[in-house]
Design a protein around this motif. Structure first.
Motif, PDB file in Angstrom:
ATOM      1  N   UNK A 200       1.104  -1.272   0.117  1.00 54.23           N
ATOM      2  CA  UNK A 200       0.089   0.149  -0.003  1.00 54.23           C
ATOM      3  C   UNK A 200       0.757   1.287   0.017  1.00 54.23           C
ATOM      4  N   UNK A 201       0.290   2.279  -0.496  1.00 53.29           N
ATOM      5  CA  UNK A 201       1.072   3.496  -0.631  1.00 53.29           C
ATOM      6  C   UNK A 201       0.239   4.777  -0.043  1.00 53.29           C
ATOM      7  N   UNK A 202       0.510   5.510   0.843  1.00 58.23           N
ATOM      8  CA  UNK A 202      -0.113   6.590   1.309  1.00 58.23           C
ATOM      9  C   UNK A 202       0.336   8.072   0.520  1.00 58.23           C
ATOM     10  N   UNK A 203      -0.894   8.548   0.184  1.00 62.85           N
ATOM     11  CA  UNK A 203      -0.537  10.021  -0.835  1.00 62.85           C
ATOM     12  C   UNK A 203      -0.435  10.978   0.109  1.00 62.85           C
ATOM     13  N   UNK A 204       0.161  12.119  -0.605  1.00 62.15           N
ATOM     14  CA  UNK A 204       0.290  13.366   0.383  1.00 62.15           C
ATOM     15  C   UNK A 204      -0.958  14.134   0.864  1.00 62.15           C
ATOM     16  N   UNK A 205      -2.115  13.564   0.306  1.00 62.96           N
ATOM     17  CA  UNK A 205      -3.409  14.316   0.960  1.00 62.96           C
ATOM     18  C   UNK A 205      -3.993  12.985   1.786  1.00 62.96           C
ATOM     19  N   UNK A 206      -3.213  11.888   2.062  1.00 64.20           N
ATOM     20  CA  UNK A 206      -3.633  11.040   3.030  1.00 64.20           C
ATOM     21  C   UNK A 206      -4.649   9.800   2.566  1.00 64.20           C
ATOM     22  N   UNK A 207      -4.700   9.850   1.130  1.00 65.94           N
ATOM     23  CA  UNK A 207      -5.424   8.787   0.407  1.00 65.94           C
ATOM     24  C   UNK A 207      -4.589   7.555   0.512  1.00 65.94           C
TER      25      UNK A 207
END
Length: 353
Positions: free
Chosen positions: A75-82
């Motif tokens: 999994x990856x966490x985006x800069x906008x928390x997505x």
């Protein structure tokens, strides 16, 4: 039915079959209810977790049945928390799902097919082959895993589910409907169907089937162009399900369910973003009660489309709002990790952990 050797997938047998099996093995029938509770309410991922069953019964279940839980491969966490997850299915296929956090809600975007048989020109999944439908239990598992992420990372329960990930949900009708049952049932996750939205590219006869089946969840249509010539260019499904046929199906759905439909409309630069396009979209809203989600386009390597300009988007939305249309502009989330709308495509090689 998924089988390994002589073992059956326990999540694909009926309650009667389970009771008959237990009776044949000398177990009490009420154990079936306990087992089902572990499977669908407590989301057990192994028979060993079923702690109120005897060791002998757990061994018996392991001997005759299999559980095929979906796993988070990465999994990856985006800069906008997505959070975007690659989910690995039991046969090593990968599908993607997304947790979209907001101030007042946590939304799970889940997949219904491995790949897609539709070839929408703007969607990364549309450039993949459809490998298979996703089983109802595998759809349920995606929800559970994203729910766990919401609680772990953001200390917030999952509030909404959208079937807007990989695949066309209405071409996997039975599994999608069954998964909604598992998710909404008091014997399952107990979520309200009004918190669930199923999105379709537009399969008219299946929209009518949803109406006949009196579904309680919300329906969204990926429209993206309000005339057949343009829609044919970007969504080949329109050639067999044109706007007239689709609008009739939506009218039928509304008459049966009294649920207002959402029209999703991506604005592509210099293609469907003019005020004339807005007027054509407005004419659709006069034929069936709808609300409109205007979506920013998220470019993909395979396609030559680009996002419309900000002022064009504002003018387009204002034109509709001034005519009394309920319009919501959906800003892209998770762009930096290819988790935004239309970008799900399994960049990770299938089968790798």
């Amino acid at each position: 039915m998924v089988e390994t050797g002589l073992k059956k997938d326990i999540r694909k047998i009926s309650n009667k079959e389970l009771k008959d099996f237990l009776k044949e093995k000398g177990e009490k029938a009420f154990r079936a209810k306990q087992i089902q509770e572990w499977l669908w309410k407590k989301s057990a991922r192994s028979f060993d977790e079923m702690s109120n069953l005897s060791l002998n019964l757990r061994s018996l279940l392991k001997e005759h049945f299999e559980l095929f839980p979906v796993k988070v491969a990465e999994f990856q966490i985006s800069n906008d928390r997505t959070i975007k997850s690659a989910f690995q299915l039991h046969d090593t296929h990968l599908v993607e799902g997304v947790l979209i956090p907001a101030d007042d809600r946590m939304t799970a975007c889940i997949s219904s097919q491995v790949g897609c048989s539709l070839t929408c020109k703007f969607c990364a999944t549309g450039y993949m082959d459809r490998k298979r439908n996703i089983e109802a239990a595998e759809i349920y598992d995606q929800v559970v895993l994203i729910k766990d992420q919401a609680e772990k990372h953001y200390k917030h329960p999952l509030t909404n589910i959208v079937y807007m990930g990989m695949g066309e949900p209405l071409l996997n009708y039975a599994n999608v409907i069954k998964s909604v049952e598992y998710i909404t049932s008091p014997e399952g996750l107990g979520m309200s169907p009004k918190r669930i939205t199923v999105s379709t590219a537009g399969i008219a006869k299946m929209i009518k089937k949803l109406a006949d089946d009196e579904v309680k969840f919300n329906l969204a249509l990926s429209l993206h162009a309000a005339n057949d010539e343009k829609r044919n260019q970007i969504m080949p499904i329109n050639e067999t399900n044109n706007l007239k046929v689709l609008i009739e199906a939506l009218q039928y759905f509304y008459q049966k369910t009294k649920t207002r439909i959402t029209l999703e409309y991506i604005l592509f630069y210099n293609f469907n973003d003019s005020l004339q396009d807005a007027e054509e979209l407005f004419k659709v809203t006069k034929k069936v009660p709808v609300k409109i989600n205007i979506i920013e386009y998220n470019p993909i390597a395979e396609a030559n489309f680009s996002n419309t300009k900000a002022d064009t988007l504002d003018q387009f939305a204002s034109y509709l709002e001034n005519k009394g249309v309920n319009v919501n502009v959906r800003r892209s989330r998770g762009k930096d990790i290819d988790a935004a709308c239309g970008q799900l495509a399994n960049r990770k090689k299938e089968g790798n952990n």
